[in-house]
Design an enzyme around this catalytic site. Structure first.
Site, PDB file in Angstrom:
ATOM      1  N   ASP A 197      -4.188  -2.424   5.007  1.00 43.62           N
ATOM      2  CA  ASP A 197      -4.631  -3.104   6.275  1.00 43.62           C
ATOM      3  C   ASP A 197      -4.026  -2.474   7.316  1.00 43.62           C
ATOM      4  O   ASP A 197      -2.863  -1.916   7.169  1.00 43.62           O
ATOM      5  CB  ASP A 197      -4.407  -4.500   6.228  1.00 43.62           C
ATOM      6  CG  ASP A 197      -5.240  -5.173   7.319  1.00 43.62           C
ATOM      7  OD1 ASP A 197      -6.511  -4.989   7.329  1.00 43.62           O
ATOM      8  OD2 ASP A 197      -4.484  -5.846   7.948  1.00 43.62           O
TER       9      ASP A 197
ATOM     10  N   HIS B  54      -0.036   6.465  11.024  1.00 42.43           N
ATOM     11  CA  HIS B  54       0.490   5.210  10.393  1.00 42.43           C
ATOM     12  C   HIS B  54       0.082   5.069   8.895  1.00 42.43           C
ATOM     13  O   HIS B  54       0.724   4.849   7.773  1.00 42.43           O
ATOM     14  CB  HIS B  54      -0.037   3.917  10.797  1.00 42.43           C
ATOM     15  CG  HIS B  54      -1.648   4.008  11.215  1.00 42.43           C
ATOM     16  ND1 HIS B  54      -2.379   5.057  11.823  1.00 42.43           N
ATOM     17  CD2 HIS B  54      -2.705   3.160  11.103  1.00 42.43           C
ATOM     18  CE1 HIS B  54      -3.558   4.818  11.870  1.00 42.43           C
ATOM     19  NE2 HIS B  54      -3.766   3.600  11.550  1.00 42.43           N
TER      20      HIS B  54
END
Ligand code: IMP
Length: 201
Positions: free
Chosen positions: A71, A180
């Site tokens: 996520d 990320h």
């Protein structure tokens, strides 16, 4: 027998990226499409880690093997870290990113602080229900204007730290090293390698 690892995403691009990174490991890496499962899990957690775990756990009931789910989102400091975990839904799920990005630039018109970060959590759930989670960040800032067509989502307004161009302009080879998601995947690969070396696999 090879350890089976299911990547819990409907996003083919993400699944391929993960498969590529796991290539060194002697795992059988499969996407949801590979195993013919098409589910849309409601992400009702309050953190990236919780949402990643919710997705992975939902899949555990439907298939065998280890499950990997992620996520991610964008946090803008001048907007109280919005859109955060609501990044996909922010300013309307169906609103084109060209419009969302220009609305964000408008909101930041007066802002002195343009700092922002992309965050990604990956959860790895094992057959017995135990799990391992990593959360990784890519720090940066919001650009003054929309630039570039590479990547997706908020990439054309995000300048990673140490660079002067957005992810929309920078080549994917760079994003795939410093993002990320790349960092979270590197952590997963390292952890899986450790498990394999210690013969836990
Ligand atoms: P998800 O983790 O796939 O649910 O992504 C959540 C949302 O965060 C995406 O729909 C994008 O809006 C945003 N996002 C996550 N990662 C990126 C990225 O690498 N570039 C641009 N936007 C991203």
């Amino acid at each position: 027998m090879k350890q089976r690892l299911i990547v819990a995403t409907n996003n083919r691009h993400k699944a391929e990226e993960i498969k590529e990174m796991m290539m060194d490991l002697d795992f059988e890496v499969l996407s949801l499409a590979d195993i013919g499962i098409d589910v849309d899990v409601e992400e009702n957690g309050t953190t990236y880690a919780e949402n990643a775990l919710i997705k992975a756990m939902a899949l555990r009931d439907l298939t065998d093997g280890w499950i990997l789910a992620d996520d991610s989102g964008l946090e803008i400091d001048a907007l109280n870290r919005q859109p955060g975990i609501y990044s996909a839904r922010y300013l309307g799920e169906d609103t084109p990113y060209m419009i969302k990005n220009s609305m964000i630039l408008d909101k930041l018109m007066e802002a002195e602080d343009r700092s922002a970060r992309f965050v990604c959590s990956i959860a790895l759930v094992f057959e017995d229900g135990s799990y391992w989670i990593t959360v990784n960040k890519c720090e940066g800032s919001i650009s003054e204007s929309i630039a570039g067509i590479n990547g997706f989502g908020y990439d054309p307004i995000f300048i990673p730290e140490g660079y002067s161009q957005t992810f929309g302009v920078l080549p994917s080879e760079i994003k795939n090293k410093i993002s990320h998601r790349a960092k979270a995947l590197q952590a997963v690969v390292q952890y899986c390698k450790l498990l394999a070396e210690e013969s836990y696999v």
